[in-house]
Design a protein around this motif. Sequence first.
Motif, PDB file in Angstrom:
ATOM      1  N   ALA A 185       2.451   1.676  -3.490  1.00  0.00           N
ATOM      2  CA  ALA A 185       1.485   2.226  -4.445  1.00  0.00           C
ATOM      3  C   ALA A 185       1.254   3.713  -4.195  1.00  0.00           C
ATOM      4  CB  ALA A 185       0.166   1.458  -4.349  1.00  0.00           C
ATOM      5  N   LEU A 186       1.152   4.100  -2.926  1.00  0.00           N
ATOM      6  CA  LEU A 186       0.952   5.506  -2.577  1.00  0.00           C
ATOM      7  C   LEU A 186       2.140   6.346  -3.019  1.00  0.00           C
ATOM      8  CD1 LEU A 186      -0.835   7.571  -1.087  1.00  0.00           C
ATOM      9  CD2 LEU A 186       0.380   6.974   1.021  1.00  0.00           C
ATOM     10  N   HIS A 187       3.333   5.812  -2.822  1.00  0.00           N
ATOM     11  CA  HIS A 187       4.550   6.531  -3.210  1.00  0.00           C
ATOM     12  C   HIS A 187       4.568   6.767  -4.722  1.00  0.00           C
ATOM     13  CE1 HIS A 187       8.641   7.929  -2.908  1.00  0.00           C
ATOM     14  NE2 HIS A 187       8.725   7.587  -1.652  1.00  0.00           N
ATOM     15  N   LEU A 188       4.236   5.738  -5.505  1.00  0.00           N
ATOM     16  CA  LEU A 188       4.226   5.873  -6.954  1.00  0.00           C
ATOM     17  C   LEU A 188       3.147   6.849  -7.415  1.00  0.00           C
ATOM     18  CD1 LEU A 188       4.804   2.189  -8.111  1.00  0.00           C
ATOM     19  CD2 LEU A 188       6.474   4.020  -7.872  1.00  0.00           C
ATOM     20  N   ALA A 189       1.978   6.777  -6.805  1.00  0.00           N
ATOM     21  CA  ALA A 189       0.887   7.670  -7.189  1.00  0.00           C
ATOM     22  C   ALA A 189       1.239   9.129  -6.899  1.00  0.00           C
ATOM     23  CB  ALA A 189      -0.399   7.278  -6.464  1.00  0.00           C
ATOM     24  N   LEU A 190       1.836   9.382  -5.738  1.00  0.00           N
ATOM     25  CA  LEU A 190       2.200  10.747  -5.382  1.00  0.00           C
ATOM     26  C   LEU A 190       3.381  11.244  -6.209  1.00  0.00           C
ATOM     27  CD1 LEU A 190       1.719  10.484  -1.531  1.00  0.00           C
ATOM     28  CD2 LEU A 190       0.492  12.034  -3.060  1.00  0.00           C
ATOM     29  N   GLY A 191       4.293  10.328  -6.559  1.00  0.00           N
ATOM     30  CA  GLY A 191       5.392  10.721  -7.425  1.00  0.00           C
ATOM     31  C   GLY A 191       4.907  11.186  -8.782  1.00  0.00           C
ATOM     32  N   ALA A 192       3.814  10.591  -9.261  1.00  0.00           N
ATOM     33  CA  ALA A 192       3.260  10.975 -10.555  1.00  0.00           C
ATOM     34  C   ALA A 192       2.610  12.356 -10.527  1.00  0.00           C
ATOM     35  CB  ALA A 192       2.234   9.935 -11.008  1.00  0.00           C
ATOM     36  N   ALA A 193       2.384  12.911  -9.334  1.00  0.00           N
ATOM     37  CA  ALA A 193       1.736  14.222  -9.223  1.00  0.00           C
ATOM     38  C   ALA A 193       2.647  15.350  -9.686  1.00  0.00           C
ATOM     39  CB  ALA A 193       1.300  14.466  -7.776  1.00  0.00           C
TER      40      ALA A 193
ATOM     41  N   ARG B 158       0.838  -1.205   0.000  1.00  0.00           N
ATOM     42  CA  ARG B 158       0.000   0.000   0.000  1.00  0.00           C
ATOM     43  C   ARG B 158       0.871   1.252   0.000  1.00  0.00           C
ATOM     44  NH1 ARG B 158      -4.097  -0.325   4.826  1.00  0.00           N
ATOM     45  NH2 ARG B 158      -4.846   1.574   3.798  1.00  0.00           N
ATOM     46  N   LEU B 159       1.941   1.232   0.793  1.00  0.00           N
ATOM     47  CA  LEU B 159       2.861   2.362   0.820  1.00  0.00           C
ATOM     48  C   LEU B 159       3.541   2.528  -0.533  1.00  0.00           C
ATOM     49  CD1 LEU B 159       4.610   4.547   2.204  1.00  0.00           C
ATOM     50  CD2 LEU B 159       6.194   2.704   2.810  1.00  0.00           C
TER      51      LEU B 159
ATOM     52  N   GLY C  85      10.669   8.796   4.182  1.00  0.00           N
ATOM     53  CA  GLY C  85      11.017   9.673   3.062  1.00  0.00           C
ATOM     54  C   GLY C  85       9.796  10.304   2.437  1.00  0.00           C
ATOM     55  N   LEU C  86       8.713   9.547   2.332  1.00  0.00           N
ATOM     56  CA  LEU C  86       7.485  10.081   1.754  1.00  0.00           C
ATOM     57  C   LEU C  86       6.907  11.194   2.627  1.00  0.00           C
ATOM     58  CD1 LEU C  86       5.268  10.006  -0.379  1.00  0.00           C
ATOM     59  CD2 LEU C  86       4.166   8.172   0.911  1.00  0.00           C
ATOM     60  N   LEU C  87       6.884  10.993   3.939  1.00  0.00           N
ATOM     61  CA  LEU C  87       6.399  12.043   4.839  1.00  0.00           C
ATOM     62  C   LEU C  87       7.232  13.315   4.684  1.00  0.00           C
ATOM     63  CD1 LEU C  87       5.626  10.100   8.152  1.00  0.00           C
ATOM     64  CD2 LEU C  87       4.085  10.647   6.254  1.00  0.00           C
ATOM     65  N   LYS C  88       8.529  13.146   4.561  1.00  0.00           N
ATOM     66  CA  LYS C  88       9.425  14.286   4.374  1.00  0.00           C
ATOM     67  C   LYS C  88       9.115  15.025   3.075  1.00  0.00           C
ATOM     68  CE  LYS C  88      14.445  15.183   4.380  1.00  0.00           C
ATOM     69  NZ  LYS C  88      15.768  14.505   4.483  1.00  0.00           N
ATOM     70  N   LEU C  89       8.907  14.275   1.992  1.00  0.00           N
ATOM     71  CA  LEU C  89       8.586  14.879   0.701  1.00  0.00           C
ATOM     72  C   LEU C  89       7.243  15.596   0.734  1.00  0.00           C
ATOM     73  CD1 LEU C  89       9.726  11.904  -1.553  1.00  0.00           C
ATOM     74  CD2 LEU C  89      10.716  14.206  -1.624  1.00  0.00           C
TER      75      LEU C  89
END
Length: 221
Positions: A40-48, A37-38, A78-82
Amino acid sequence: MSSGEYVTYADLGGQPHHGPVVPGSEHALWHAAWEPRLFALHLALGAAGVWNLDMARSARETLPDYDRRSYYEIWFAGLLKLLEEGGLVTADELTAGRSLHPPRPVRRVLHARDVPKMYARGAPSERPATTDPRFTVGQRVRTITGPFAHHTRLPRYARGKPAVIEFVHGTHVFADSNAHGLGEQPKWLYGVAFRGTELWPDADPALTVSIDAWEPYLEPA
């Protein structure tokens, strides 16, 4: 960007006291239900489009507790930081665990229907060349020594060492500039080979270590 040396906690190659590398099973992709789940979330947010691949690597590799986290715990922190640095969430929202403010618009939204097409296409880093390569296959070179005040993909253990050009890969997005929002600035990328004993005096004399290195990392030997 500070004037001091950039500290990356992921640059562990050749350092003592980290213990042996224990390979995991090739069939165990996940070790907890939250990990896919993390991912997938990382990839989806990276596409933003709020950050790029090299910004994401830099965020993970500069976590002060990097060496105490599991692989996907590093991705989570790392995702929280981004998210916070990109203005998509605030510190009070992270503490509360829920949205407290109006959302910030993003350039793109990755919809579920578009996932197969997007990730089948990938995200190639090669760009058209505008100059000729400085080095050729078989040429002897030496890596630069640093120190670096910015994100870099040149490992510490391979700095200031003699090597030989094995491959010329074309021009690719330069991680050092892209990680800091300074643009892609494509540079020639090479596969370079080191004798193991040049990196670590007690290495097996038959050992050869190969890395990919952008042109600014290299100088004629």
